[in-house]
Scaffold this active site. Sequence first.
Site, PDB file in Angstrom:
ATOM      1  N   ILE A 252      97.961 -15.610 -12.634  1.00 45.30           N
ATOM      2  CA  ILE A 252      99.189 -14.973 -13.089  1.00 45.30           C
ATOM      3  C   ILE A 252      99.872 -15.770 -12.160  1.00 45.30           C
ATOM      4  O   ILE A 252      98.992 -16.452 -11.027  1.00 45.30           O
ATOM      5  CB  ILE A 252      99.036 -13.565 -12.225  1.00 45.30           C
ATOM      6  CG1 ILE A 252      97.888 -12.805 -13.172  1.00 45.30           C
ATOM      7  CG2 ILE A 252     100.658 -13.326 -12.369  1.00 45.30           C
ATOM      8  CD1 ILE A 252      98.463 -12.586 -14.919  1.00 45.30           C
TER       9      ILE A 252
ATOM     10  N   SER B 191      89.567  -8.399 -11.463  1.00 45.80           N
ATOM     11  CA  SER B 191      90.535  -9.792 -11.941  1.00 45.80           C
ATOM     12  C   SER B 191      89.606  -9.933 -13.743  1.00 45.80           C
ATOM     13  O   SER B 191      88.192  -9.635 -13.355  1.00 45.80           O
ATOM     14  CB  SER B 191      89.810 -11.389 -11.229  1.00 45.80           C
ATOM     15  OG  SER B 191      89.724 -12.303 -11.301  1.00 45.80           O
TER      16      SER B 191
ATOM     17  N   ASN C  30      95.630  -3.264  -5.040  1.00 40.22           N
ATOM     18  CA  ASN C  30      95.702  -4.334  -5.434  1.00 40.22           C
ATOM     19  C   ASN C  30      95.227  -5.516  -4.011  1.00 40.22           C
ATOM     20  O   ASN C  30      95.804  -6.468  -4.581  1.00 40.22           O
ATOM     21  CB  ASN C  30      97.459  -4.327  -5.619  1.00 40.22           C
ATOM     22  CG  ASN C  30      98.120  -5.723  -5.501  1.00 40.22           C
ATOM     23  OD1 ASN C  30      97.532  -6.475  -6.851  1.00 40.22           O
ATOM     24  ND2 ASN C  30      98.646  -6.313  -4.374  1.00 40.22           N
TER      25      ASN C  30
ATOM     26  N   TYR D 111      84.807 -13.848  -4.282  1.00 41.44           N
ATOM     27  CA  TYR D 111      85.902 -13.242  -5.006  1.00 41.44           C
ATOM     28  C   TYR D 111      85.338 -12.511  -6.360  1.00 41.44           C
ATOM     29  O   TYR D 111      85.640 -11.568  -6.524  1.00 41.44           O
ATOM     30  CB  TYR D 111      86.427 -14.303  -5.383  1.00 41.44           C
ATOM     31  CG  TYR D 111      87.707 -13.879  -6.038  1.00 41.44           C
ATOM     32  CD1 TYR D 111      88.757 -12.629  -4.991  1.00 41.44           C
ATOM     33  CD2 TYR D 111      88.069 -13.873  -7.058  1.00 41.44           C
ATOM     34  CE1 TYR D 111      90.058 -12.402  -5.741  1.00 41.44           C
ATOM     35  CE2 TYR D 111      89.300 -13.467  -7.989  1.00 41.44           C
ATOM     36  CZ  TYR D 111      90.541 -12.862  -7.369  1.00 41.44           C
ATOM     37  OH  TYR D 111      91.243 -12.307  -7.762  1.00 41.44           O
TER      38      TYR D 111
ATOM     39  N   SER E  31     103.802  -6.854  -0.408  1.00 43.45           N
ATOM     40  CA  SER E  31     105.257  -7.585  -0.159  1.00 43.45           C
ATOM     41  C   SER E  31     105.157  -8.623  -0.998  1.00 43.45           C
ATOM     42  O   SER E  31     106.022  -9.182  -0.547  1.00 43.45           O
ATOM     43  CB  SER E  31     104.637  -8.191   1.677  1.00 43.45           C
ATOM     44  OG  SER E  31     102.905  -8.386   1.228  1.00 43.45           O
ATOM     45  N   ARG E  32     104.263  -9.150  -1.437  1.00 44.39           N
ATOM     46  CA  ARG E  32     104.031 -10.194  -2.522  1.00 44.39           C
ATOM     47  C   ARG E  32     103.590 -10.239  -3.559  1.00 44.39           C
ATOM     48  O   ARG E  32     103.181  -9.229  -4.288  1.00 44.39           O
ATOM     49  CB  ARG E  32     103.757 -11.810  -1.488  1.00 44.39           C
ATOM     50  CG  ARG E  32     104.312 -12.182  -0.523  1.00 44.39           C
ATOM     51  CD  ARG E  32     103.387 -12.902   0.531  1.00 44.39           C
ATOM     52  NE  ARG E  32     102.439 -12.606   0.724  1.00 44.39           N
ATOM     53  CZ  ARG E  32     101.256 -13.010   1.326  1.00 44.39           C
ATOM     54  NH1 ARG E  32     101.341 -14.835  -0.281  1.00 44.39           N
ATOM     55  NH2 ARG E  32     100.141 -13.112   0.997  1.00 44.39           N
TER      56      ARG E  32
ATOM     57  N   LYS F  69      85.348  -8.898  -7.470  1.00 44.31           N
ATOM     58  CA  LYS F  69      86.062  -8.356  -8.362  1.00 44.31           C
ATOM     59  C   LYS F  69      85.401  -7.092  -9.495  1.00 44.31           C
ATOM     60  O   LYS F  69      85.010  -6.479  -9.770  1.00 44.31           O
ATOM     61  CB  LYS F  69      86.535  -9.317  -9.207  1.00 44.31           C
ATOM     62  CG  LYS F  69      87.943  -9.411  -8.206  1.00 44.31           C
ATOM     63  CD  LYS F  69      88.548  -8.936  -7.706  1.00 44.31           C
ATOM     64  CE  LYS F  69      89.792  -9.062  -6.928  1.00 44.31           C
ATOM     65  NZ  LYS F  69      90.858  -8.160  -6.730  1.00 44.31           N
TER      66      LYS F  69
ATOM     67  N   GLY G 104      99.119  -4.368  -0.030  1.00 51.74           N
ATOM     68  CA  GLY G 104      99.246  -5.430  -0.612  1.00 51.74           C
ATOM     69  C   GLY G 104     101.272  -5.947  -1.521  1.00 51.74           C
ATOM     70  O   GLY G 104     100.633  -6.442  -2.235  1.00 51.74           O
TER      71      GLY G 104
HETATM   72  P1  NAP Z   1      99.017 -12.586  -3.165  1.00 47.07           P
HETATM   73  O1  NAP Z   1      99.985 -13.311  -3.573  1.00 47.07           O
HETATM   74  O2  NAP Z   1      98.095 -13.724  -2.137  1.00 47.07           O
HETATM   75  O3  NAP Z   1      99.238 -11.535  -2.567  1.00 47.07           O
HETATM   76  C1  NAP Z   1      98.420 -10.868  -1.342  1.00 47.07           C
HETATM   77  C2  NAP Z   1      98.947  -9.264  -0.873  1.00 47.07           C
HETATM   78  O4  NAP Z   1      97.838  -8.873  -0.477  1.00 47.07           O
HETATM   79  C3  NAP Z   1     100.265  -9.490  -0.164  1.00 47.07           C
HETATM   80  O5  NAP Z   1     101.185  -8.972   0.185  1.00 47.07           O
HETATM   81  C4  NAP Z   1      98.878  -9.441   1.118  1.00 47.07           C
HETATM   82  O6  NAP Z   1     100.175  -9.634   2.676  1.00 47.07           O
HETATM   83  C5  NAP Z   1      97.687  -8.631   0.378  1.00 47.07           C
HETATM   84  N1  NAP Z   1      96.733  -8.483   1.217  1.00 47.07           N
HETATM   85  C6  NAP Z   1      95.741  -9.809   1.667  1.00 47.07           C
HETATM   86  N2  NAP Z   1      94.921  -9.026   2.515  1.00 47.07           N
HETATM   87  C7  NAP Z   1      95.592  -8.093   3.092  1.00 47.07           C
HETATM   88  C8  NAP Z   1      94.529  -6.922   4.052  1.00 47.07           C
HETATM   89  N3  NAP Z   1      93.076  -7.749   4.303  1.00 47.07           N
HETATM   90  N4  NAP Z   1      95.305  -5.709   4.408  1.00 47.07           N
HETATM   91  C9  NAP Z   1      96.482  -5.481   3.343  1.00 47.07           C
HETATM   92  N5  NAP Z   1      97.109  -6.599   2.641  1.00 47.07           N
HETATM   93  C10 NAP Z   1      96.752  -7.393   2.372  1.00 47.07           C
HETATM   94  O7  NAP Z   1      97.881 -12.409  -3.892  1.00 47.07           O
HETATM   95  P2  NAP Z   1      98.927 -12.178  -5.887  1.00 47.07           P
HETATM   96  O8  NAP Z   1      97.974 -12.422  -6.779  1.00 47.07           O
HETATM   97  O9  NAP Z   1      99.582 -11.070  -5.667  1.00 47.07           O
HETATM   98  O10 NAP Z   1      97.052 -10.671  -5.666  1.00 47.07           O
HETATM   99  C11 NAP Z   1      96.800  -9.364  -5.703  1.00 47.07           C
HETATM  100  C12 NAP Z   1      95.668  -8.660  -6.634  1.00 47.07           C
HETATM  101  O11 NAP Z   1      96.074  -9.174  -7.819  1.00 47.07           O
HETATM  102  C13 NAP Z   1      94.446  -9.008  -5.544  1.00 47.07           C
HETATM  103  O12 NAP Z   1      93.325  -8.338  -5.513  1.00 47.07           O
HETATM  104  C14 NAP Z   1      93.940 -10.106  -6.087  1.00 47.07           C
HETATM  105  O13 NAP Z   1      92.694 -10.330  -6.041  1.00 47.07           O
HETATM  106  C15 NAP Z   1      94.645 -10.032  -7.847  1.00 47.07           C
HETATM  107  N6  NAP Z   1      94.697 -11.057  -8.788  1.00 47.07           N
HETATM  108  C16 NAP Z   1      95.153 -12.317  -8.819  1.00 47.07           C
HETATM  109  C17 NAP Z   1      95.404 -12.565  -9.796  1.00 47.07           C
HETATM  110  C18 NAP Z   1      95.908 -14.001  -9.642  1.00 47.07           C
HETATM  111  O14 NAP Z   1      96.059 -15.106 -10.515  1.00 47.07           O
HETATM  112  N7  NAP Z   1      97.665 -14.172  -9.006  1.00 47.07           N
HETATM  113  C19 NAP Z   1      94.110 -12.396 -10.858  1.00 47.07           C
HETATM  114  C20 NAP Z   1      93.653 -12.065 -11.178  1.00 47.07           C
HETATM  115  C21 NAP Z   1      93.465 -11.084  -9.778  1.00 47.07           C
HETATM  116  P3  NAP Z   1     100.359 -10.850   3.281  1.00 47.07           P
HETATM  117  O15 NAP Z   1     101.590 -11.068   2.870  1.00 47.07           O
HETATM  118  O16 NAP Z   1     100.637  -9.681   4.575  1.00 47.07           O
HETATM  119  O17 NAP Z   1      99.715 -11.730   3.995  1.00 47.07           O
END
Ligand code: NAP
Length: 244
Positions: free
Chosen positions: A185, A139, A87, A152, A11-12, A156, A9
């Site tokens: 985040i 998380s 991730n 979710y 890409s973003r 986690k 993951g």
């Molecule tokens: P995000 O901006 O939604 O990005 C999600 C990333 O995961 C993207 O690169 C997406 O790829 C990839 N992805 C989703 N499903 C996938 C799959 N089945 N196989 C391969 N890649 C996949 O999320 P984020 O906020 O950066 O979160 C990253 C991690 O941190 C996650 O595990 C999330 O649960 C955790 N987290 C986030 C937060 C927060 O507040 N943001 C807090 C706690 C934990 P595409 O771009 O191709 O769709």
Amino acid sequence: MRPCALVTGASRGIGRAVALTLAQEGWDICVNFLERSDAAEETAQRVRALGRRALVCQADVASETAVSAMVRRANEALGPVELLVNNAGISHQGLFQDTDAALWDRILAVNLTGARNAVRAVLPHMLSEKRGCIVNISSIWGLRGASCEVAYACSKAALIGLTRSLALELAPSGIRVNCVAPGCIETDMVRVLGAETRAMLVEETPLGRLGTPEDIAQAVAFLTSEKASFLTGQVLTADGGFIG
Ligand code: NAP
């Protein structure tokens, strides 16, 4: 060939920041994504601009076959994976009663089984070299529980169990397994919640702001560094004080 890091993951959001920070630390990066090839290419270009090699790999982490094929490609193109950051993740807001079996299964398949698939694919090399490092992105909701995000939060929490158990099993093989538990985040995952919820989350965060993807990347970089060489099975909470 030099070893490389696989960031799922990437890409973003957090994954991209982790990929760029690890590239700054000298790692070549396998940039995994699911759908956003444009964004994954941009991550890879930014890794290359830092003087490191990058390989873009589409794979649904929920698929064991796809993940095995991705790791084979990374091994051939960049060198063996000696650092894995699990991730990739998805979230969903909704009542537990409205979470049908398909949605439940998909969240667990991506967030938990995805990590399991990636660990299984990189382990043969790590075990034979008696060297390697794994960081899982959990998380705060996995620590505290979350209303309207039960699947979710369960996924986690299970990642923390995976981290602690694998840390014990793999320590004799010289492989460290740790976990980062981010708070709120500033990424697409939180942006979809809307301005009002976002403002509420800022208010609930003692440090008075949302975290940045770079905040989490720094925590990951620490756990993967020599400075953390005696740390395994740990959960590093990076949440601005949210869960106290
Ligand atoms: P995000 O901006 O939604 O990005 C999600 C990333 O995961 C993207 O690169 C997406 O790829 C990839 N992805 C989703 N499903 C996938 C799959 N089945 N196989 C391969 N890649 C996949 O999320 P984020 O906020 O950066 O979160 C990253 C991690 O941190 C996650 O595990 C999330 O649960 C955790 N987290 C986030 C937060 C927060 O507040 N943001 C807090 C706690 C934990 P595409 O771009 O191709 O769709």
